[in-house]
Design an enzyme around this catalytic site. Structure first.
Site, mmCIF file in Angstrom:
data_model
loop_
_atom_site.group_PDB
_atom_site.id
_atom_site.type_symbol
_atom_site.label_atom_id
_atom_site.label_comp_id
_atom_site.label_asym_id
_atom_site.label_seq_id
_atom_site.Cartn_x
_atom_site.Cartn_y
_atom_site.Cartn_z
ATOM 1 N N THR A 19 0.792 -1.319 -0.115
ATOM 2 C CA THR A 19 0.111 -0.007 0.107
ATOM 3 C C THR A 19 0.908 1.262 0.049
ATOM 4 O O THR A 19 1.993 1.122 0.355
ATOM 5 C CB THR A 19 -0.883 0.130 1.235
ATOM 6 O OG1 THR A 19 -1.882 1.230 1.108
ATOM 7 C CG2 THR A 19 -0.216 0.151 2.279
ATOM 8 N N ASN A 23 -1.465 6.161 6.312
ATOM 9 C CA ASN A 23 -2.332 5.842 7.557
ATOM 10 C C ASN A 23 -2.241 4.209 7.867
ATOM 11 O O ASN A 23 -2.087 3.723 8.650
ATOM 12 C CB ASN A 23 -3.597 6.314 7.243
ATOM 13 C CG ASN A 23 -3.684 7.930 7.318
ATOM 14 O OD1 ASN A 23 -3.028 8.340 8.049
ATOM 15 N ND2 ASN A 23 -4.683 8.453 6.562
ATOM 16 N N ASP A 83 -7.016 -6.258 1.365
ATOM 17 C CA ASP A 83 -8.053 -5.491 0.786
ATOM 18 C C ASP A 83 -9.439 -5.584 1.500
ATOM 19 O O ASP A 83 -9.548 -6.450 2.200
ATOM 20 C CB ASP A 83 -8.632 -6.311 -0.561
ATOM 21 C CG ASP A 83 -9.476 -5.476 -1.702
ATOM 22 O OD1 ASP A 83 -8.973 -4.101 -1.457
ATOM 23 O OD2 ASP A 83 -10.381 -5.826 -2.206
ATOM 24 N N ARG A 195 -9.284 -5.186 10.380
ATOM 25 C CA ARG A 195 -8.107 -5.109 9.856
ATOM 26 C C ARG A 195 -7.203 -5.685 10.996
ATOM 27 O O ARG A 195 -6.190 -6.655 10.612
ATOM 28 C CB ARG A 195 -7.500 -3.754 9.389
ATOM 29 C CG ARG A 195 -6.259 -3.544 8.505
ATOM 30 C CD ARG A 195 -5.848 -2.463 7.995
ATOM 31 N NE ARG A 195 -6.825 -1.792 6.823
ATOM 32 C CZ ARG A 195 -7.615 -1.110 6.863
ATOM 33 N NH1 ARG A 195 -7.619 -0.212 7.823
ATOM 34 N NH2 ARG A 195 -8.437 -0.797 5.822
#
EC number: 3.6.1.66
Length: 211
Positions: A19, A23, A83, A195
């Site tokens: 990614t 953040n 994802d 997450r």
């Protein structure tokens, strides 16, 4: 866990996170460090020459694997990717894999949020159930790969509340909570988030495959 710049740790102790969202790198570094993994976590922006992966999968798991495998092959290093998105019951699970581009442009959090709230404006509280879902994938350069999943159940507020987090955090109120995800501290959020659950489930897999 160290968070130094590229080149500060032996390559084999480095794990690349697929990614460029700063953040997300910070959030995942906190989760994995909390699990006691002694690995340096670097974002994909440490490798600017590698193009972004198109998310062509039809599920969170497919997209996470696609990103992790591509990065592992390109760098020769273990890579993890996730994802995730918001799945709204009354919308049949949408926005789902289209969460980040629900309003048409990828990553426009405010536009996505505004559109979703407008679509749900006539929906009563008892029909506003939703959950955040996350698939986390680990891919090794030798072709080994694993995917695990996590979810956070809740209901959707009629108005955003809170300034923390990102994405749809200001409108999802976790079950058993009086606050939205955006009103929780980062530590509180990581403890219950989709997450957080997915990446904590990935920790034993990382230990097993990376030693």
């Amino acid at each position: 866990m160290q968070s130094h710049s590229q080149g500060s740790a032996p390559e084999h102790r480095r794990l690349i996170l697929a990614t460029r969202n700063a953040n997300k790198v910070i959030e995942l570094r906190a989760i994995l460090a909390g699990a006691g993994l002694d690995l340096e976590l670097v974002g994909a922006d440490a490798y600017p020459e590698i193009p972004d992966v198109k998310e062509t999968g039809t599920s969170f798991a497919e997209n996470a694997l696609l990103k992790a495998v591509t990065l592992a092959r390109a760098t020769g290093l273990p890579a993890i990717a996730d994802d995730s998105g918001l799945c709204v019951d009354v919308l049949g699970g949408a926005p789902g894999i289209f969460s980040a581009r629900w309003a048409g442009r990828h990553g426009d959090d405010k536009a996505n949020l505004d559109l979703l709230l407008a679509q749900l404006s006539d929906i009563d509280d008892e029909h506003r159930a939703a959950h955040f879902a996350c698939a986390a994938a680990l891919a090794l350069p030798d072709g080994r790969e694993r995917v695990v999943e996590g979810r956070l159940e809740g209901t959707l507020r009629h108005e955003p509340a809170g300034t923390g987090g990102f994405g749809y955090d200001p409108i999802l109120q976790p079950n058993g909570e009086t606050r939205t995800c955006a009103e929780l501290t980062p530590e509180e959020k990581n403890a219950i988030s989709h997450r957080g659950k997915a990446f904590r489930a990935l920790v034993p897999v990382v230990r097993e495959l990376l030693g």
